[in-house]
Design an enzyme around this catalytic site. Structure first.
Site, PDB file in Angstrom:
ATOM      1  N   GLY A  59       0.771  -1.245   0.000  1.00 34.03           N
ATOM      2  CA  GLY A  59       0.000   0.000   0.000  1.00 34.03           C
ATOM      3  C   GLY A  59       0.797   1.288   0.000  1.00 34.03           C
ATOM      4  O   GLY A  59       0.324   2.320  -0.461  1.00 34.03           O
ATOM      5  N   ASP A 118      -4.478   0.750  11.006  1.00 35.61           N
ATOM      6  CA  ASP A 118      -5.843   0.375  11.390  1.00 35.61           C
ATOM      7  C   ASP A 118      -5.794  -0.113  12.838  1.00 35.61           C
ATOM      8  O   ASP A 118      -5.886   0.675  13.770  1.00 35.61           O
ATOM      9  CB  ASP A 118      -6.331  -0.677  10.388  1.00 35.61           C
ATOM     10  CG  ASP A 118      -7.744  -1.148  10.626  1.00 35.61           C
ATOM     11  OD1 ASP A 118      -8.472  -0.489  11.376  1.00 35.61           O
ATOM     12  OD2 ASP A 118      -8.138  -2.185  10.065  1.00 35.61           O
ATOM     13  N   LYS A 146      -6.433   5.347  11.764  1.00 33.15           N
ATOM     14  CA  LYS A 146      -7.784   5.154  12.325  1.00 33.15           C
ATOM     15  C   LYS A 146      -7.629   5.226  13.839  1.00 33.15           C
ATOM     16  O   LYS A 146      -7.410   4.222  14.505  1.00 33.15           O
ATOM     17  CB  LYS A 146      -8.360   3.805  11.878  1.00 33.15           C
ATOM     18  CG  LYS A 146      -8.619   3.722  10.377  1.00 33.15           C
ATOM     19  CD  LYS A 146      -9.293   2.406  10.009  1.00 33.15           C
ATOM     20  CE  LYS A 146      -9.385   2.238   8.506  1.00 33.15           C
ATOM     21  NZ  LYS A 146      -9.888   0.899   8.113  1.00 33.15           N
TER      22      LYS A 146
HETATM   23  P1  IMP Z   1      -3.249  -2.943  10.876  1.00 31.77           P
HETATM   24  O1  IMP Z   1      -2.187  -3.988  11.071  1.00 31.77           O
HETATM   25  O2  IMP Z   1      -4.599  -3.397  11.370  1.00 31.77           O
HETATM   26  O3  IMP Z   1      -2.862  -1.592  11.430  1.00 31.77           O
HETATM   27  O4  IMP Z   1      -3.490  -2.803   9.331  1.00 31.77           O
HETATM   28  C1  IMP Z   1      -2.544  -2.275   8.490  1.00 31.77           C
HETATM   29  C2  IMP Z   1      -2.748  -2.758   7.074  1.00 31.77           C
HETATM   30  O5  IMP Z   1      -4.096  -3.202   6.817  1.00 31.77           O
HETATM   31  C3  IMP Z   1      -2.505  -1.620   6.127  1.00 31.77           C
HETATM   32  O6  IMP Z   1      -1.152  -1.548   5.756  1.00 31.77           O
HETATM   33  C4  IMP Z   1      -3.408  -1.951   4.954  1.00 31.77           C
HETATM   34  O7  IMP Z   1      -2.733  -2.816   4.077  1.00 31.77           O
HETATM   35  C5  IMP Z   1      -4.567  -2.704   5.584  1.00 31.77           C
HETATM   36  N1  IMP Z   1      -5.727  -1.824   5.837  1.00 31.77           N
HETATM   37  C6  IMP Z   1      -6.212  -1.428   7.038  1.00 31.77           C
HETATM   38  N2  IMP Z   1      -7.286  -0.636   6.910  1.00 31.77           N
HETATM   39  C7  IMP Z   1      -7.479  -0.513   5.569  1.00 31.77           C
HETATM   40  C8  IMP Z   1      -8.453   0.227   4.776  1.00 31.77           C
HETATM   41  O8  IMP Z   1      -9.336   0.936   5.275  1.00 31.77           O
HETATM   42  N3  IMP Z   1      -8.315   0.100   3.430  1.00 31.77           N
HETATM   43  C9  IMP Z   1      -7.344  -0.655   2.836  1.00 31.77           C
HETATM   44  N4  IMP Z   1      -6.434  -1.345   3.529  1.00 31.77           N
HETATM   45  C10 IMP Z   1      -6.493  -1.270   4.894  1.00 31.77           C
END
Ligand code: IMP
Length: 192
Positions: A59, A118, A146
């Site tokens: 991303g 996230d 977020k």
């Molecule tokens: P975390 O480990 O839950 O913080 O998520 C991080 C990863 O989840 C990011 O690098 C994204 O690849 C994916 N991700 C989290 N939220 C979204 C979203 O709203 N749209 C797209 N990808 C997301």
């Protein structure tokens, strides 16, 4: 809010997400302005120390490209590929290392570049992993946070935008590997 691509609401007419809608959240211009400001802060902070930027694939590739072009200091770039999501829009709760960095970061200033935080699972995992290599410093840039969801073990140094707990796409962010090329950031709605 003027933008060539952006409109407030796009309804997807065909493809795997037909019938769902994209609602504009952050415009191209707002992203560009914010990255310019973060780039200026980073240039001032790191000067001639030659930091290494580590982007989290997939991303962050667009944030990395646009952010580093706002710098006026010497720097290097590397990438790591981690996965906490399977397919769809909910996290699997585990992080997998899919591709490691190539550079030796021992004794280096490291700047992690993330598209979105996230739950915080990915970034917490990465921080622990990078610290084991003995860098001089590690700081964190994320375009999106977020903040109501993220559980972080440490503060994020540079946040582009704090956003509500909605699934977003565009500017490198995907849903099932699609929609990364949208120039603005949109909230993906279940239906129009
Ligand atoms: P975390 O480990 O839950 O913080 O998520 C991080 C990863 O989840 C990011 O690098 C994204 O690849 C994916 N991700 C989290 N939220 C979204 C979203 O709203 N749209 C797209 N990808 C997301």
């Amino acid at each position: 809010m003027a933008s060539t691509e952006s409109s407030m609401m796009k309804v997807l007419g065909n493809g795997p997400f037909a019938g769902r809608a994209l609602e504009l959240m952050i415009t191209e211009e707002e992203i560009a302005t914010r990255l310019k400001a973060i780039g200026a802060e980073l240039s001032q902070r790191y000067g001639d120390s030659g930091p290494i930027f580590i982007g989290i694939l997939n991303g962050s590739y667009i944030v990395m490209a646009d952010l580093t072009r706002e710098l006026d200091i010497p720097f290097e770039v590397d990438f790591i590929k981690l996965s906490s999501y399977g397919s769809g829009t909910s996290t699997t709760g585990t992080v997998r290392l899919l591709k490691d960095i190539s550079a030796d970061i021992t004794g280096r200033d490291v700047i992690v570049v993330e598209d979105i935080i996230d739950t915080g699972l990915t970034i917490n995992f990465l921080r622990r992993r990078l610290e084991e290599a003995g860098p001089t410093s590690v700081s964190f840039v994320t375009l999106l946070l977020k903040e109501d969801v993220a559980k972080l073990d440490f503060p994020i140094d540079y946040v582009g935008f704090s956003i509500p707990n909605e699934f977003v796409v565009g500017y490198g962010l995907d849903v099932d590997q699609q929609m990364r090329g949208l120039k603005a950031i949109y909230s993906l709605k279940e239906q129009a």
